[in-house]
Design a protein around this motif. Structure first.
Motif, PDB file in Angstrom:
ATOM      1  N   SER B 227     -73.272 -37.132  45.647  1.00  0.00           N
ATOM      2  CA  SER B 227     -72.879 -37.745  44.373  1.00  0.00           C
ATOM      3  C   SER B 227     -73.442 -39.134  44.146  1.00  0.00           C
ATOM      4  CB  SER B 227     -71.359 -37.835  44.281  1.00  0.00           C
ATOM      5  OG  SER B 227     -70.743 -36.854  45.028  1.00  0.00           O
ATOM      6  N   GLY B 228     -74.200 -39.678  45.077  1.00  0.00           N
ATOM      7  CA  GLY B 228     -74.682 -41.041  44.880  1.00  0.00           C
ATOM      8  C   GLY B 228     -73.626 -42.059  45.238  1.00  0.00           C
ATOM      9  N   PRO B 229     -73.929 -43.339  45.052  1.00  0.00           N
ATOM     10  CA  PRO B 229     -73.081 -44.394  45.619  1.00  0.00           C
ATOM     11  C   PRO B 229     -71.784 -44.696  44.874  1.00  0.00           C
ATOM     12  CG  PRO B 229     -74.998 -45.328  44.523  1.00  0.00           C
ATOM     13  CD  PRO B 229     -75.154 -43.847  44.462  1.00  0.00           C
ATOM     14  N   ASP B 230     -71.649 -44.247  43.602  1.00  0.00           N
ATOM     15  CA  ASP B 230     -70.492 -44.766  42.848  1.00  0.00           C
ATOM     16  C   ASP B 230     -69.352 -43.768  42.679  1.00  0.00           C
ATOM     17  OD1 ASP B 230     -72.120 -43.229  41.384  1.00  0.00           O
ATOM     18  OD2 ASP B 230     -72.336 -44.579  39.678  1.00  0.00           O
ATOM     19  N   LEU B 231     -69.349 -42.716  43.523  1.00  0.00           N
ATOM     20  CA  LEU B 231     -68.313 -41.682  43.392  1.00  0.00           C
ATOM     21  C   LEU B 231     -66.902 -42.268  43.542  1.00  0.00           C
ATOM     22  CD1 LEU B 231     -67.505 -38.625  43.291  1.00  0.00           C
ATOM     23  CD2 LEU B 231     -67.594 -38.670  45.759  1.00  0.00           C
ATOM     24  N   TYR B 232     -66.705 -43.126  44.549  1.00  0.00           N
ATOM     25  CA  TYR B 232     -65.348 -43.605  44.835  1.00  0.00           C
ATOM     26  C   TYR B 232     -64.821 -44.474  43.705  1.00  0.00           C
ATOM     27  CZ  TYR B 232     -66.852 -42.104  49.432  1.00  0.00           C
ATOM     28  OH  TYR B 232     -67.346 -41.376  50.467  1.00  0.00           O
ATOM     29  N   GLY B 317     -81.129 -31.549  45.461  1.00  0.00           N
ATOM     30  CA  GLY B 317     -80.414 -31.600  44.200  1.00  0.00           C
ATOM     31  C   GLY B 317     -79.311 -32.643  44.172  1.00  0.00           C
ATOM     32  N   GLY B 318     -79.112 -33.367  45.272  1.00  0.00           N
ATOM     33  CA  GLY B 318     -78.082 -34.391  45.289  1.00  0.00           C
ATOM     34  C   GLY B 318     -78.565 -35.686  44.680  1.00  0.00           C
ATOM     35  N   LYS B 319     -77.621 -36.577  44.391  1.00  0.00           N
ATOM     36  CA  LYS B 319     -77.991 -37.831  43.728  1.00  0.00           C
ATOM     37  C   LYS B 319     -78.306 -38.942  44.728  1.00  0.00           C
ATOM     38  CE  LYS B 319     -75.030 -36.740  39.820  1.00  0.00           C
ATOM     39  NZ  LYS B 319     -73.579 -36.662  39.741  1.00  0.00           N
ATOM     40  N   GLY B 320     -77.992 -38.709  45.993  1.00  0.00           N
ATOM     41  CA  GLY B 320     -78.236 -39.750  46.992  1.00  0.00           C
ATOM     42  C   GLY B 320     -79.595 -39.592  47.649  1.00  0.00           C
ATOM     43  N   SER B 321     -79.933 -40.520  48.517  1.00  0.00           N
ATOM     44  CA  SER B 321     -81.212 -40.405  49.219  1.00  0.00           C
ATOM     45  C   SER B 321     -81.095 -40.977  50.623  1.00  0.00           C
ATOM     46  CB  SER B 321     -82.300 -41.147  48.462  1.00  0.00           C
ATOM     47  OG  SER B 321     -82.262 -42.514  48.797  1.00  0.00           O
ATOM     48  N   MET B 322     -82.112 -40.677  51.436  1.00  0.00           N
ATOM     49  CA  MET B 322     -82.057 -41.102  52.824  1.00  0.00           C
ATOM     50  C   MET B 322     -82.300 -42.598  52.999  1.00  0.00           C
ATOM     51  SD  MET B 322     -83.731 -37.922  54.867  1.00  0.00           S
ATOM     52  CE  MET B 322     -83.682 -38.561  56.520  1.00  0.00           C
ATOM     53  N   GLY B 389     -85.166 -49.146  64.727  1.00  0.00           N
ATOM     54  CA  GLY B 389     -86.425 -48.664  64.192  1.00  0.00           C
ATOM     55  C   GLY B 389     -86.216 -47.467  63.287  1.00  0.00           C
ATOM     56  N   VAL B 390     -85.394 -46.502  63.752  1.00  0.00           N
ATOM     57  CA  VAL B 390     -85.122 -45.305  62.952  1.00  0.00           C
ATOM     58  C   VAL B 390     -84.378 -45.682  61.664  1.00  0.00           C
ATOM     59  CG1 VAL B 390     -83.831 -43.143  62.897  1.00  0.00           C
ATOM     60  CG2 VAL B 390     -85.116 -43.771  64.946  1.00  0.00           C
ATOM     61  N   LEU B 391     -83.476 -46.666  61.787  1.00  0.00           N
ATOM     62  CA  LEU B 391     -82.666 -47.039  60.629  1.00  0.00           C
ATOM     63  C   LEU B 391     -83.378 -48.020  59.699  1.00  0.00           C
ATOM     64  CD1 LEU B 391     -79.207 -47.493  62.374  1.00  0.00           C
ATOM     65  CD2 LEU B 391     -79.935 -45.618  60.924  1.00  0.00           C
ATOM     66  N   ALA B 392     -84.606 -48.401  60.075  1.00  0.00           N
ATOM     67  CA  ALA B 392     -85.301 -49.413  59.275  1.00  0.00           C
ATOM     68  C   ALA B 392     -85.556 -48.930  57.852  1.00  0.00           C
ATOM     69  CB  ALA B 392     -86.617 -49.799  59.946  1.00  0.00           C
ATOM     70  N   GLY B 393     -85.635 -47.586  57.689  1.00  0.00           N
ATOM     71  CA  GLY B 393     -85.890 -47.052  56.355  1.00  0.00           C
ATOM     72  C   GLY B 393     -84.684 -47.167  55.432  1.00  0.00           C
ATOM     73  N   VAL B 394     -83.519 -47.497  55.991  1.00  0.00           N
ATOM     74  CA  VAL B 394     -82.315 -47.611  55.160  1.00  0.00           C
ATOM     75  C   VAL B 394     -82.329 -48.966  54.471  1.00  0.00           C
ATOM     76  CG1 VAL B 394     -79.823 -47.633  55.129  1.00  0.00           C
ATOM     77  CG2 VAL B 394     -81.031 -46.100  56.684  1.00  0.00           C
ATOM     78  N   LYS B 395     -82.390 -48.940  53.147  1.00  0.00           N
ATOM     79  CA  LYS B 395     -82.533 -50.191  52.415  1.00  0.00           C
ATOM     80  C   LYS B 395     -81.223 -50.662  51.801  1.00  0.00           C
ATOM     81  CE  LYS B 395     -86.936 -50.378  53.174  1.00  0.00           C
ATOM     82  NZ  LYS B 395     -87.186 -50.950  54.499  1.00  0.00           N
ATOM     83  N   GLU B 396     -80.315 -49.732  51.587  1.00  0.00           N
ATOM     84  CA  GLU B 396     -79.133 -50.110  50.830  1.00  0.00           C
ATOM     85  C   GLU B 396     -77.864 -49.551  51.484  1.00  0.00           C
ATOM     86  OE1 GLU B 396     -77.387 -49.505  46.393  1.00  0.00           O
ATOM     87  OE2 GLU B 396     -79.513 -49.074  46.664  1.00  0.00           O
ATOM     88  N   ILE B 397     -76.820 -50.367  51.457  1.00  0.00           N
ATOM     89  CA  ILE B 397     -75.548 -49.927  52.024  1.00  0.00           C
ATOM     90  C   ILE B 397     -74.614 -49.527  50.894  1.00  0.00           C
ATOM     91  CG2 ILE B 397     -73.487 -50.700  53.238  1.00  0.00           C
ATOM     92  CD1 ILE B 397     -75.108 -52.339  55.004  1.00  0.00           C
ATOM     93  N   THR B 398     -73.982 -48.344  51.049  1.00  0.00           N
ATOM     94  CA  THR B 398     -72.992 -47.936  50.053  1.00  0.00           C
ATOM     95  C   THR B 398     -71.616 -47.941  50.706  1.00  0.00           C
ATOM     96  OG1 THR B 398     -73.317 -45.634  50.641  1.00  0.00           O
ATOM     97  CG2 THR B 398     -74.625 -46.478  48.811  1.00  0.00           C
ATOM     98  N   PRO B 399     -70.564 -48.017  49.903  1.00  0.00           N
ATOM     99  CA  PRO B 399     -69.227 -48.192  50.472  1.00  0.00           C
ATOM    100  C   PRO B 399     -68.777 -47.018  51.343  1.00  0.00           C
ATOM    101  CG  PRO B 399     -69.195 -48.446  48.080  1.00  0.00           C
ATOM    102  CD  PRO B 399     -70.554 -48.008  48.441  1.00  0.00           C
ATOM    103  N   VAL B 400     -68.006 -47.309  52.357  1.00  0.00           N
ATOM    104  CA  VAL B 400     -67.415 -46.285  53.203  1.00  0.00           C
ATOM    105  C   VAL B 400     -66.048 -45.924  52.638  1.00  0.00           C
ATOM    106  CG1 VAL B 400     -66.780 -45.684  55.557  1.00  0.00           C
ATOM    107  CG2 VAL B 400     -68.541 -47.360  55.165  1.00  0.00           C
ATOM    108  N   TYR B 401     -65.753 -44.627  52.708  1.00  0.00           N
ATOM    109  CA  TYR B 401     -64.535 -44.085  52.108  1.00  0.00           C
ATOM    110  C   TYR B 401     -63.275 -44.833  52.501  1.00  0.00           C
ATOM    111  CZ  TYR B 401     -61.409 -40.258  50.681  1.00  0.00           C
ATOM    112  OH  TYR B 401     -60.444 -39.505  50.099  1.00  0.00           O
ATOM    113  N   ASP B 402     -63.079 -45.021  53.829  1.00  0.00           N
ATOM    114  CA  ASP B 402     -61.788 -45.567  54.268  1.00  0.00           C
ATOM    115  C   ASP B 402     -61.660 -47.064  53.973  1.00  0.00           C
ATOM    116  OD1 ASP B 402     -63.813 -45.713  56.111  1.00  0.00           O
ATOM    117  OD2 ASP B 402     -62.481 -45.872  57.818  1.00  0.00           O
ATOM    118  N   ILE B 403     -62.782 -47.692  53.621  1.00  0.00           N
ATOM    119  CA  ILE B 403     -62.696 -49.108  53.259  1.00  0.00           C
ATOM    120  C   ILE B 403     -62.287 -49.241  51.785  1.00  0.00           C
ATOM    121  CG2 ILE B 403     -64.044 -51.239  53.049  1.00  0.00           C
ATOM    122  CD1 ILE B 403     -64.089 -50.682  55.859  1.00  0.00           C
ATOM    123  N   VAL B 404     -62.756 -48.296  50.961  1.00  0.00           N
ATOM    124  CA  VAL B 404     -62.547 -48.428  49.524  1.00  0.00           C
ATOM    125  C   VAL B 404     -61.229 -47.828  49.061  1.00  0.00           C
ATOM    126  CG1 VAL B 404     -63.675 -48.145  47.310  1.00  0.00           C
ATOM    127  CG2 VAL B 404     -65.005 -47.995  49.385  1.00  0.00           C
TER     128      VAL B 404
END
Lengths: 292, 441
Positions: B227-232, B317-322, B389-404
């Motif tokens: 669903s992408g980042p703004d579902l919560y 077909g999802g709205k999110g990305s790696m 190194g593997v996580l270097a491709g991650v550019k953006e952080i989205t909220p975690v369920y239990d925090i929001v």
């Protein structure tokens, strides 16, 4: 002594410290809990008057009733498990065979002395799916299909926990009954033996009636202990998987302190008090009618 | 007659003595804390009470504890009175002390989010906006510390950044099963899970006894990928529902994974440490946990065990990305609103020290990612280096369920997920309905 009786206020003055402490730490919290149960409150924002809504929700809350049912399983297993087993062990140990061997008493009493946390961790390892003692033993004798995830099976987990409780507290009742059995006069037993009452007959018709009061007291202890169950479950399963091993106390705890529904949690604790009172009264009633 | 009066006298004396002792007990406590508050002007030592999970031997927080000890050593005029609470009990302890108005001078916030915001909004915490001059924007970007900002006021600074989902895999088991590359699409991932299961290998080890792992490291990424980042935010505002297809699909995916035997049978009966051990002893091909799991793995793994890292795959077909990942900033120390000037000054020194370049480097060296722009020290753990190194491709952080989400919904979700992954447990529909009900209350 006479002076005390004449001046009742001295007795009252002597009681005051105890009464004050008891009121502060027992009566007041219970009453304030009842008071909070009429509010919708998360602990931070102002309390909102909620009337009896918490109780209405409670009656419709399936998890609450499941937790009470689990509590009743605990009561049943405790009363029908710990007390007969404790009595049996006490009879064995006071019999001719083991009378001199203190070691058995120590062994059977050991679980009572061990902290519940340790008991829980030990049994958690016993029940572990991969390398637990229970499953390893089953696999060793070729009963592989019996081996299973004991604490993760919703239909089974609560009974698996009941076994632990019985294991933990049987020793306590054994010691209580051992003490009671020492008060059974040996003349009576000898006379009974002469009249041909041996074995189960002697136990049921001679010994049990003599120590009946101790048994009744133990039953009440047992019931209140089983209703209070919390620590063992909190550590072993935390009420899970998905509420299947929830009891009243753990449900109250998770609703109040994890979900921060202080009002609803208070309603649960009030309900637990009422149900516990009811059970104790019912059991007293039954015991009294049995006595007659 | 005389005797009687003597007796009465003694009874009186006894009763008064008892009351005296009892009330004295209560009073002595009060005077202690009172003198602690005003501070002893003679010695000029400020004592700061501090509630935290940090402890020296804990692999996750040991570095913070050591940093705090270094602070005490460098500042002999300030003393930390540390009360350590175990991690799993900390939220309860924090809630109850905050609700009771008994917060200590310094309080650790494990993460930002709903619980922290609630405490901050109740006015129990002191904003530190007037101290923020100590940190320059290019050292500590405000986008990285926003989880500790409530209604425009900054309350604390996070010590580390953690991603909620990292897939750790056993390179040897994967290779033997014929997988040299980790799949990048969810369908391929699922096919691989089925294949592993068919080869009699437990695909994924989970330790979900407390319910928090499936929530953070499986539900969160599935939601993000679908669903992408703004579902919560949408669910909280009522724009979407838990029962709508977006969220339902994530639940169905979890149920499906459970049904095809993706997890260890006892996932809901063992904890994280036990699950890590399953993975490390070669009993599962994968282990999924947050980025913090790397520490335990690095510490406990046998020398010849090769661990690979992967980012949660893409869903077609999802709205999110790696390139996005649910994650959070953690380990921020916040201040009690009631601090007096002397204590406030001491607390400011403490924050300055704890979130300095040197402290951050210690934190990195211990195997954590940090929110600050700090050069990584040369002597970091190679395993950790590989993971970053593997996580270097991650550019953006989205909220975690239990925090929001509100605490009530979080608790209900934990139980719901346990139900989904228990044989004969709940259905996705029932779980979603339950959650929607919980949110509405």
């Amino acid at each position: 002594m006479q002076m005390f009786l004449r001046h009742k206020w001295i007795i009252a003055a002597g009681l005051i410290p105890a009464v004050v402490i008891y009121t502060m730490f027992s009566i007041y919290p219970i009453l304030s809990s009842v008071y909070y149960s009429f509010f919708k409150w998360d602990g931070f924002s102002p309390k909102q008057w909620h009337g009896l809504q918490n109780y209405v929700n409670l009656i419709g809350d399936g998890v609450f009733w499941q937790s009470i049912r689990n509590n009743l399983y605990f009561v049943l297993f405790s009363v029908l498990g710990e007390i007969p087993l404790g009595l049996y062990l006490a009879m064995m140990l006071s019999g001719k065979l083991f009378r001199r061997d203190g070691i058995f008493r120590t062994v059977f009493f050991m679980p009572v002395v061990i902290s519940t946390i340790v008991v829980s961790l030990i049994w958690n390892m016993f029940y572990n799916y991969q390398f637990g003692l229970v499953n390893t033993a089953l696999r060793a004798v070729g009963l592989d299909h019996w081996a299973q995830n004991w604490l993760g099976n919703p239909g089974l987990a609560i009974f698996v926990l009941c076994i632990v409780v019985v294991w933990q507290y049987t020793g306590l009742y054994m010691v209580i009954f051992l003490a009671a059995l020492q008060n059974v006069p040996s003349e009576v037993l000898e006379a009974a033996e002469l009249d041909g009452a041996v074995g189960i007959k002697r136990t049921w018709h001679i010994v049990v009636p003599i120590i009946a009061d101790t048994i009744f007291a133990s039953v009440v202890l047992c019931i209140s202990g089983a209703l209070r169950a919390f620590d063992l479950i909190y550590i072993m399963t935390n009420g899970g998987p998905s509420h299947s091993t929830e009891v009243g106390a753990t449900y109250m705890f998770s609703q109040t302190f994890s979900s921060m529904k202080y009002g609803y949690g208070s309603a649960i604790s009030t309900a637990i008090i009422i149900i516990s009172f009811g059970l104790i009264i019912i059991s007293q009633f039954i015991l009294r009618s049995v006595k007659r | 007659m005389k005797m009687k009066w003597a007796k009465t006298f003694w009874v009186y004396l006894l009763v008064t003595a008892m009351i005296g002792v009892l009330s004295a007990c209560g009073q002595s406590n009060n005077t202690n804390t009172a003198s602690g508050n005003t501070g002893n002007t003679e010695q000029k030592q400020v004592v700061l009470s501090f509630m935290t999970t940090w402890s020296e031997s804990d692999p996750f927080t040991g570095v913070y504890y050591k940093n705090a000890m270094a602070f005490e050593k460098a500042n002999p005029d300030i003393k930390l009175d540390i009360e350590t609470i175990p991690y799993n009990d900390y939220p309860v302890k924090l809630n109850t002390t905050a609700a009771g108005g008994n917060l200590p001078d310094l309080i650790l916030m494990i993460g930002g989010g709903s619980m922290f915001e609630q405490i901050a909004r109740s006015g129990a915490l002191m904003p530190i906006d007037d101290m923020m001059g100590n940190w320059k924007e290019d050292f500590l970007p405000s986008s990285k510390i926003k989880e500790f900002n409530v209604d425009g006021k900054q309350y604390g600074i996070p010590g580390e950044v953690s991603y909620a989902t990292v897939i750790y895999y056993n390179k040897k088991i994967m290779k033997d099963a014929g997988y040299t590359e980790f799949p990048t699409t969810y369908d391929a991932f699922k096919a691989m899970v089925k294949d592993l299961k068919a080869k009699n290998i437990t695909p994924i080890a989970y330790g979900n006894k407390t319910g928090s792992v499936l929530l953070a490291s499986l539900l969160s990424p599935l939601n993000e990928r679908i669903s992408g980042p703004d579902l919560y935010a949408k669910i909280k505002s009522g724009e979407q529902k838990f029962t709508d297809p977006d969220f339902m699909n994530a639940l169905k995916d979890i149920k499906e994974l459970s049904d095809i035997g993706a997890f260890n049978v006892d996932l809901n009966s063992i904890d994280n440490v036990q699950a890590t051990n399953l993975f490390l002893s070669g009993n599962s091909a994968m282990y999924i946990d947050g980025s913090w799991g790397a520490k335990q793995i690095s510490k406990d793994k046998a020398a010849d065990l090769e661990v690979g890292f992967a980012v949660f795959p893409q869903i077609e077909g999802g709205k999110g990305s790696m390139s996005t990942m649910p994650g959070a900033t953690n380990q921020g120390v916040v201040l009690n609103a009631k601090l007096d000037d002397a204590k406030k000054a001491a607390a400011e020194k403490f924050l300055q020290f704890m979130y300095s370049e040197e402290s951050y480097q210690n934190i990195i060296r211990d195997g954590n990612m940090v929110p600050a722009n700090v050069e990584a020290p040369a002597d970091i753990d190679p395993l950790f280096k590989e993971m970053t190194g593997v996580l270097a491709g991650v550019k953006e952080i989205t909220p975690v369920y239990d925090i929001v989400m509100p605490a009530t919904v979080v608790t209900a979700t934990k139980n719901g997920l346990q139900g989904l992954t228990t044989p004969g447990g709940s259905t996705p529909e029932a779980v979603a309905e339950e959650l929607q009900k919980e949110l509405g209350q």
